[in-house]
Design an enzyme around this catalytic site. Sequence first.
Site, PDB file in Angstrom:
ATOM      1  N   PRO A  11       0.844  -0.982  -0.046  1.00 55.35           N
ATOM      2  CA  PRO A  11      -0.111  -0.041   0.020  1.00 55.35           C
ATOM      3  C   PRO A  11       0.803   1.340  -0.084  1.00 55.35           C
ATOM      4  CG  PRO A  11      -0.656  -1.416   1.653  1.00 55.35           C
ATOM      5  CD  PRO A  11       0.412  -2.216   1.341  1.00 55.35           C
ATOM      6  N   GLU A  12       0.595   2.385  -0.774  1.00 47.32           N
ATOM      7  CA  GLU A  12       1.250   3.441  -1.048  1.00 47.32           C
ATOM      8  C   GLU A  12       0.264   4.614  -0.495  1.00 47.32           C
ATOM      9  OE1 GLU A  12       2.843   3.809  -4.955  1.00 47.32           O
ATOM     10  OE2 GLU A  12       2.997   1.626  -4.857  1.00 47.32           O
TER      11      GLU A  12
END
Length: 345
Positions: free
Chosen positions: A2-3
Site C-alpha cells: 500500500p502506498e
Amino acid sequence: MPELPEVETVARDLRPKLVGATIVGARTNWVRTLRSQDPVAFADGVTGRTVEAVGRRAKLVVVDLTGEAALTIHLKMTGQIFVVPADWPEDAYIRLVLELEDGREVRFRDIRKFGKIGLYSRDPVSGELVEEIGGRAVFAAIGPEPLDPDFTLRDFRKLIRRRKGRLKPLLTDQSFLAGVGNIYADEALWRSKLHPLRSAASLRPPDERRLYDAIRTILTEAVERRGSSIDDYTAPDGDGSMQEQLDVYQRTGEPCPRCGHPIKRIVIGARSTHFCSFCQRLSAADRKGAKAILRGMTGGPRRRGRRWTDLDAGGQDGSAATPRAERTRRAAATRRAAARAAAGA
Ligand SMILES: [Zn+2]
C-alpha cells in the site's frame, strides 16, 4: 505494498469508526508486529486512552490518542485493518487486537507479518511524534507530502535539483517524497513520459513540471478511487478500484495506451518497473550506465506470451505455486467475509 492513496483510504475509513472510541485492552500473538516488541508495555500504554483523530503521514496510519500519545500502523506487504464486533470469528492471521469499550475490536491482520505498530508520545511543543526513549522524531527522515497544498512546483524543483541518481529509485525514496511507491512511481513516470532510468540531474524545467503534475494527479485520482486493490490491499470499508485505471503497472506485454507498443518490465533494485520504451526515451548518456538493467528487460514483441505472463504472475520469487492472481483471489474472499462482518456490526 500500500502506498499513499491506499493508506489514506484506510485512515479515512477508520476515522468515523474510531474517533471517540476508548481502548480497554490489547492483545498480540506476534510480538514483532509491535515496534517495541513488548506486548505488556503496549497494552498498558494504550488502555484507557480514547481515539482523538485518525490521519496519515507517508505510508503510515497515525491514530492520535488522548494524553499526547499516538499509534502508528505500517501495513507493509499484507497488513489489513478491520473493525468488527468482538464475537466475530478470528482467523490465524490476526496479529494484534485493540479491544474497544463499546464491544468492538480493531483487528490487524497480516499474513506475511511485515507490518509494524508503534506507540509514541506527541511532543506538546513541536507537535512531532517522538520515541519514548531518546525522544527521536518518528518522521524526521521523511520527505514532504506530495498532496500537501503547500507543496508547490517550486518546492519540488528545489528538492529534485539537490538529488542525483535515477528517477525510479528516487521517487520511491521516502526521504525524497512521502508515500510514493512502486505502483505510482511507474504510473507518474509513464504519464510524464520520463524513462525510469533517466537521471534526475538531466531533467529540464518542463520535465520537472510534467513530473510534479503527474505525481499529484495520479495520487489524487487514486485517493478518489480508494487506491489499487492489488495483492492483499483492502480498506475497512472495502476495496479500491484504481487498479483498473493503471496504464503500465503489471501490464507487461500489453499495448501502451498512448502509442500501442508493448509495455516493458525491468528490475531496478529488486523491484519490477513497468514502462513504455517508445514514449519514455532514454538519452545516450543515461543509457550507458543502464545497459545491464536494460538487458534483463522483458515484454518485447518477440517475447510476449505465456512465458512472460507467468513471470509476472509468480510474484517476486517467481514461484508458480502461489501465483499473484490466486493470492489476489484469496485476499478478495477474506475481504468479502470481513465486509459482511462490518455490515453486521
Ligand atoms: Zn507508449
